[in-house]
Scaffold this active site. Structure first.
Site, PDB file in Angstrom:
ATOM      1  N   SER A  26       0.833  -1.195   0.000  1.00 25.29           N
ATOM      2  CA  SER A  26       0.000   0.000   0.000  1.00 25.29           C
ATOM      3  C   SER A  26       0.867   1.243   0.000  1.00 25.29           C
ATOM      4  CB  SER A  26      -0.887  -0.002   1.262  1.00 25.29           C
ATOM      5  OG  SER A  26      -1.520   1.243   1.456  1.00 25.29           O
ATOM      6  N   TYR A  45      -2.602  -0.227  10.406  1.00 23.75           N
ATOM      7  CA  TYR A  45      -2.662  -0.686   9.015  1.00 23.75           C
ATOM      8  C   TYR A  45      -1.365  -0.336   8.292  1.00 23.75           C
ATOM      9  CZ  TYR A  45      -4.168  -1.058   4.139  1.00 23.75           C
ATOM     10  OH  TYR A  45      -4.257  -1.395   2.806  1.00 23.75           O
TER      11      TYR A  45
END
Length: 339
Positions: A171, A184
């Site tokens: 990501s 995250y």
């Protein structure tokens, strides 16, 4: 690293000697997180456009995405190129079961070759670190990082034997951490550096490891579909002091995120640039170590993050997120009271 491996790596970085491997139904790809979003779209793309045999792993075989993938199987006696398996990365027994099912699929045809493992599955929870409950933090680390490691370790001997490659979907949060996404981001940054280490380790066995960073699909996937349920649990766990401090801000923060709540139908990506990069990561004879697909806004901010001093990076990060903050909510509330 041997001399030949070094030359191969240098040629890859310079774009020399790279060609596309021809893939067909004999080439098998296993993709995780196929219930919706990116994983579902990649499974459909590999099946329909690349004509590969796909092992699509879904968290729930009763989900709409799983049923749509199962519907791609031929209605008559034609060859099956879409196998849909249930996989829970938090459960070692589920991982072992998928391993056994994959071996049975490969054993059906001696011409089958396991071309790649695409580690795409992940979970996300928005909330400042103080708000997030231990189980919410641990689930993100356990699924995104440790679950990916468990599955990869389980399948690694089979991948090594067939010289399959590993594509880890990370990501932009692994490149630049964002507020309210700390756990995250930590899981994706760890996955990024683990991918780098694994790439160097496996080069000596003629295996490829790719770090694949797509654009943001949070609006088109179900990775944050349970955000309001997560928020309710956070709020219920607040102390009296936290309620007094955070309640107005917390309400504004999660009202902003309501658009993410609820399960969305599976989508098929129309981002041709992203699919082209994925195809290169999957089929290039010498794939790049890192693929990034991003809109111009992401590219601009990423460039600014790299050259600006920390105070300016922090300010830019808030502008990039464009989410309510404690200060902005406090100011808005004060303005309302004053008026």
């Amino acid at each position: 690293m041997s001399g030949s491996q070094l030359l191969r790596a240098l040629g890859r970085s310079l774009g020399l000697g790279r060609s596309q491997l021809k893939v067909d139904s004999r080439h098998v790809v296993l993709i995780t997180g196929c219930d919706s979003g990116l994983g579902h779209s990649l499974a459909v793309y590999c099946h329909d456009s690349l004509q590969m045999t796909v092992v699509s792993c879904c968290h729930n075989l009763k989900s709409e995405g799983a049923r749509l993938l199962q519907a791609l199987n031929p209605s008559k006696d034609g060859p099956n190129r879409m196998y849909t398996l249930e996989l829970d990365l938090l459960e070692p027994d589920s991982i072992r079961l998928v391993h056994g099912q994959l071996r049975k699929i490969l054993a059906q045809d001696p011409g089958y070759q396991l071309n790649a493992l695409v580690n795409n599955a992940g979970v996300m929870c928005f909330g400042e670190f103080e708000w997030q409950l231990p189980e919410q933090i641990e689930t993100q680390i356990n699924c995104n990082l440790l679950g990916t490691m468990r599955l990869t370790r389980e399948l690694l001997p089979l991948l090594r034997q067939q010289q399959g490659r590993i594509i880890n979907v990370t990501s932009h949060c692994g490149l630049q951490a964002l507020p309210a996404l700390g756990p995250y981001a930590a899981s994706k940054a760890a996955l990024r550096f683990w991918s780098d280490s694994l790439r160097v380790e496996l080069q000596q066995y003629d295996m490829e490891v790719v770090n694949f960073i797509p654009g943001s699909f949070v609006m088109d996937s179900n990775i944050a579909a349970r955000q309001q349920q997560h928020a309710q649990k956070m709020h219920e766990a607040f102390t009296q002091e936290q309620h007094a401090l955070y309640d107005t801000y917390f309400e504004a923060f999660n009202s902003y995120l309501k658009v993410l709540t609820g399960f969305k139908p599976p989508n098929r990506l129309r981002n041709e640039a992203l699919l082209a990069k994925f195809r290169d990561a999957l089929t290039s004879s010498q794939p790049l170590a890192l693929y990034i697909e991003e809109p111009w806004r992401y590219r601009l901010y990423r460039w600014l993050f790299a050259i600006c001093p920390t105070p300016l990076v922090d300010w830019l990060t808030l502008r990039f997120c464009a989410m309510p903050t404690y200060e902005s909510t406090k100011q808005a509330t004060g303005d309302l009271v004053d008026s």
